[in-house]
Design a protein around this motif. Structure first.
Motif, short mmCIF file in Angstrom:
data_model
loop_
_atom_site.label_atom_id
_atom_site.label_comp_id
_atom_site.label_asym_id
_atom_site.label_seq_id
_atom_site.Cartn_x
_atom_site.Cartn_y
_atom_site.Cartn_z
N SER A 101 0.83 -1.21 0.00
CA SER A 101 0.00 0.00 0.00
C SER A 101 0.86 1.25 0.00
O SER A 101 0.61 2.21 -0.75
CB SER A 101 -0.92 0.00 1.22
OG SER A 101 -1.62 1.23 1.33
N ILE A 120 2.50 1.60 -3.53
CA ILE A 120 1.57 2.10 -4.56
C ILE A 120 1.28 3.57 -4.32
O ILE A 120 1.27 4.38 -5.25
CB ILE A 120 0.28 1.26 -4.57
CG1 ILE A 120 0.60 -0.16 -5.05
CG2 ILE A 120 -0.78 1.90 -5.45
CD1 ILE A 120 -0.57 -1.13 -4.93
N CYS A 145 -1.27 5.41 -3.66
CA CYS A 145 -2.41 6.15 -4.21
C CYS A 145 -3.18 6.84 -3.08
O CYS A 145 -3.14 6.40 -1.93
CB CYS A 145 -3.33 5.21 -5.00
SG CYS A 145 -4.10 3.93 -4.01
N GLY A 189 -6.83 7.36 -2.48
CA GLY A 189 -8.05 6.86 -3.11
C GLY A 189 -9.32 7.60 -2.79
O GLY A 189 -10.29 7.01 -2.30
N TRP A 210 -13.01 6.77 -7.40
CA TRP A 210 -12.75 5.59 -8.21
C TRP A 210 -11.65 5.88 -9.23
O TRP A 210 -10.75 5.08 -9.43
CB TRP A 210 -14.05 5.18 -8.92
CG TRP A 210 -13.93 3.97 -9.80
CD1 TRP A 210 -14.08 2.67 -9.42
CD2 TRP A 210 -13.63 3.95 -11.19
NE1 TRP A 210 -13.89 1.82 -10.49
CE2 TRP A 210 -13.61 2.59 -11.61
CE3 TRP A 210 -13.37 4.94 -12.15
CZ2 TRP A 210 -13.35 2.21 -12.92
CZ3 TRP A 210 -13.11 4.57 -13.46
CH2 TRP A 210 -13.10 3.21 -13.84
N ALA A 215 -9.22 7.91 -9.04
CA ALA A 215 -7.90 8.11 -8.43
C ALA A 215 -7.13 6.81 -8.34
O ALA A 215 -5.89 6.82 -8.27
CB ALA A 215 -8.05 8.74 -7.05
N SER A 216 -7.83 5.69 -8.32
CA SER A 216 -7.24 4.36 -8.39
C SER A 216 -8.37 3.35 -8.29
O SER A 216 -8.82 3.02 -7.18
CB SER A 216 -6.22 4.13 -7.27
OG SER A 216 -5.43 3.00 -7.56
N ALA A 258 -8.74 0.16 -8.45
CA ALA A 258 -8.57 -1.03 -7.61
C ALA A 258 -8.75 -0.69 -6.13
O ALA A 258 -9.30 -1.50 -5.36
CB ALA A 258 -7.19 -1.65 -7.84
N CYS A 259 -8.29 0.48 -5.73
CA CYS A 259 -8.39 0.90 -4.33
C CYS A 259 -9.84 0.96 -3.88
O CYS A 259 -10.21 0.49 -2.80
CB CYS A 259 -7.71 2.27 -4.16
SG CYS A 259 -7.73 2.90 -2.48
N THR A 260 -10.70 1.53 -4.73
CA THR A 260 -12.12 1.64 -4.41
C THR A 260 -12.82 0.29 -4.51
O THR A 260 -13.54 -0.13 -3.60
CB THR A 260 -12.80 2.64 -5.35
OG1 THR A 260 -12.31 3.95 -5.07
CG2 THR A 260 -14.31 2.63 -5.18
N PHE A 303 -4.72 2.77 0.67
CA PHE A 303 -5.19 1.53 0.09
C PHE A 303 -5.25 0.46 1.19
O PHE A 303 -4.52 -0.52 1.19
CB PHE A 303 -4.24 1.10 -1.04
CG PHE A 303 -4.83 0.15 -2.04
CD1 PHE A 303 -5.98 -0.59 -1.77
CD2 PHE A 303 -4.21 -0.04 -3.27
CE1 PHE A 303 -6.51 -1.47 -2.70
CE2 PHE A 303 -4.72 -0.92 -4.21
CZ PHE A 303 -5.86 -1.63 -3.93
#
Length: 480
Positions: free
Chosen positions: A95, A98, A100, A102, A105, A107-108, A110-112, A357
């Protein structure tokens, strides 16, 4: 530091962490320092030129470790557990890499999306009513907050917005200040102090419901307060029920409270910060009966589900009621898919805009341990608590001060508060084990919470030996 050095230093840090946790039992559980100790060990300003990494690492033991309370020690019995496991730590590393933020959605993605799915996974592990799950078409859903304190505040602010909109729709022109001045919220007199703090931040009256002899709140006590407040012209709008109070791990009657809240059109939030993890075990799931009446529910996987801080899981029945309280949508945060109905932007579900994340930790832990492994971990701690309870009951000098349901035992020496204060102070000054106290019915009580991932029966036995030895010394001093 280039990638090559990072590889080398990263492996060294993993070794250091593994050694630290593997040998934590040998460290003194509570630090022997005084306030201000650290300032004298480091310069009073940042260095102008780079320092060697080796020197920084050396200072971990010289500067940091002397002032660390070792929460993951098998001799730490204070507060409640803090979840920790190697899979969670590895996920946290990823995390951080990466990196991000978040808030949406876009912004990343996968995170959401992983967070939405992980909260559904966990909700199913708890057997939550389907209204709390997002699925692909549900109106509810889950979100990771930083702490249970934050979840309580978010729920209160959402409830405040909901009642404000309703009353203004019924009475156009009714000014906000007049409504706010009459709002009243409720929680048990055993509730965590963060609930009262939520009322302070939210600018509403927070009234404490008297608990019974089991330190639990039932429907009758709440109903009485509501009737008194309505007669005085106040507007009841929110109630925070607790499952597993901080002091004694008592359980409010959420079936009774929920029926009243529903009939009064009040928001019911359930705070199960510590106890919620246990509800993944079928034998403890009945403690959550009544959650179907709640508008929101929260507990901390970072306490007892082997997921390191921070990871506080919150579910709502209608996510529109959370989003309606917090939604701000400037152009620079908008994206093409936000109105698709297939995604959620978690910035609308929380107080801060950005978020880490954190769902990676859940994903790693759930897959590494599986539901069965997590259930075994919970059951082991509960068994150790009952082992300690049995030891206390065998010594007639002591008394148990509340029902032992999960991993917390409240106990004390039979005698005055001063006697028990001296007992706890002497135990903690010895630094072999660490505990914290509480007051129950005006009695000073010692709390023994099974916390460490590596705690075993031998540690419980050694802790009890330490407690009884000190108790014997104190009682002999009094006799002399």
């Amino acid at each position: 530091m280039d990638p090559a050095e990072f590889r080398r230093r990263g492996k060294e840090m993993v070794d250091y962490i593994a050694d630290y946790l593997e040998n934590i039992e040998g460290r003194q559980v509570y630090p022997d320092v005084v306030p201000g100790y650290l300032r004298n060990l480091i310069p009073d300003a940042a260095p102008e030129h780079p320092e060697a990494y080796e020197e920084i690492v050396k200072d971990i033991e010289r500067v940091i470790m002397p002032g660390v309370t070792h929460w993951h020690s098998p001799y730490f019995y204070a507060y409640f557990p803090t979840g920790s496991s190697f899979p969670a730590m590895l996920a946290d590393m990823l995390s951080g890499a990466i990196g991000c933020v978040g808030f949406s959605w876009a912004a990343s993605p996968a995170c959401t999306e992983l967070e939405t799915v992980m909260l559904d996974w966990l909700g199913k592990m708890l057997n939550l009513p389907k209204e709390f799950l997002a699925g692909t078409e549900g109106q509810g859903g889950g979100v990771i907050q930083s702490t249970a304190s934050e979840a309580t505040l978010v729920a209160l602010l959402a409830a405040r917005t909901k009642i404000l909109k309703r009353l203004q729709a019924e009475n156009p022109g009714l000014p906000e200040p007049e409504i706010f001045s009459k709002l009243v919220a409720y929680s048990s007199d055993q509730a965590h102090c963060s609930v009262e703090r939520a009322g302070l931040i939210g600018g509403v009256k927070m009234k404490k419901i008297p608990s019974d002899t089991k330190f639990s709140v039932g429907g009758e006590a709440l109903r009485k307060l509501i009737e008194e407040d309505k007669a005085a012209g106040l507007i009841p709008f929110y109630c925070c029920a607790t499952l597993g109070t901080t002091a004694s791990c008592a359980f409010d009657n959420i079936m009774e409270i929920g029926l009243i809240c529903n009939s009064e059109n009040m928001w019911m939030h359930i705070d199960a910060a510590y106890a919620g993890s246990a509800f993944i075990c079928p034998e403890f799931r009945h403690l959550l009966n009544g959650v179907e009446f709640a508008d929101s529910f929260n507990f901390n996987p970072h306490k007892w589900l082997l997921i390191n801080f921070d990871c506080s899981a919150m579910w709502v029945k209608k996510r529109s009621e959370i989003i309606g309280a917090f939604k701000m949508d400037p152009l620079y945060l908008q994206h093409d898919h936000q109105e698709s109905g297939l995604v959620t932007d978690y910035r609308h579900w929380q107080i801060p805009l950005g978020r880490r994340f954190r769902s990676l930790k859940m994903w790693f832990v759930f897959r590494t341990y599986g539901l069965k492994g997590l259930q075994e971990y919970i059951r082991k701690h509960v068994s150790l608590a009952h082992e300690f309870e049995s030891l206390v009951r065998q010594d007639k000098r002591f008394e148990i001060c509340g029902d032992v349901v999960l991993g917390l035992v409240c106990f004390r020496l039979k005698g005055s508060n001063a006697l028990n204060e001296k007992l706890l102070k002497t135990i903690n000054n010895g630094r072999k084990i660490h505990m914290v106290p509480c007051y129950l019915a005006d009695s000073f009580v010692l709390r023994f919470a099974v916390c460490g991932r590596t705690t075993e029966s031998k540690h419980i036995q050694l802790a009890w030996e330490n407690i009884t030895e000190i108790a014997t010394e104190i009682l002999q001093e009094l006799q002399q």
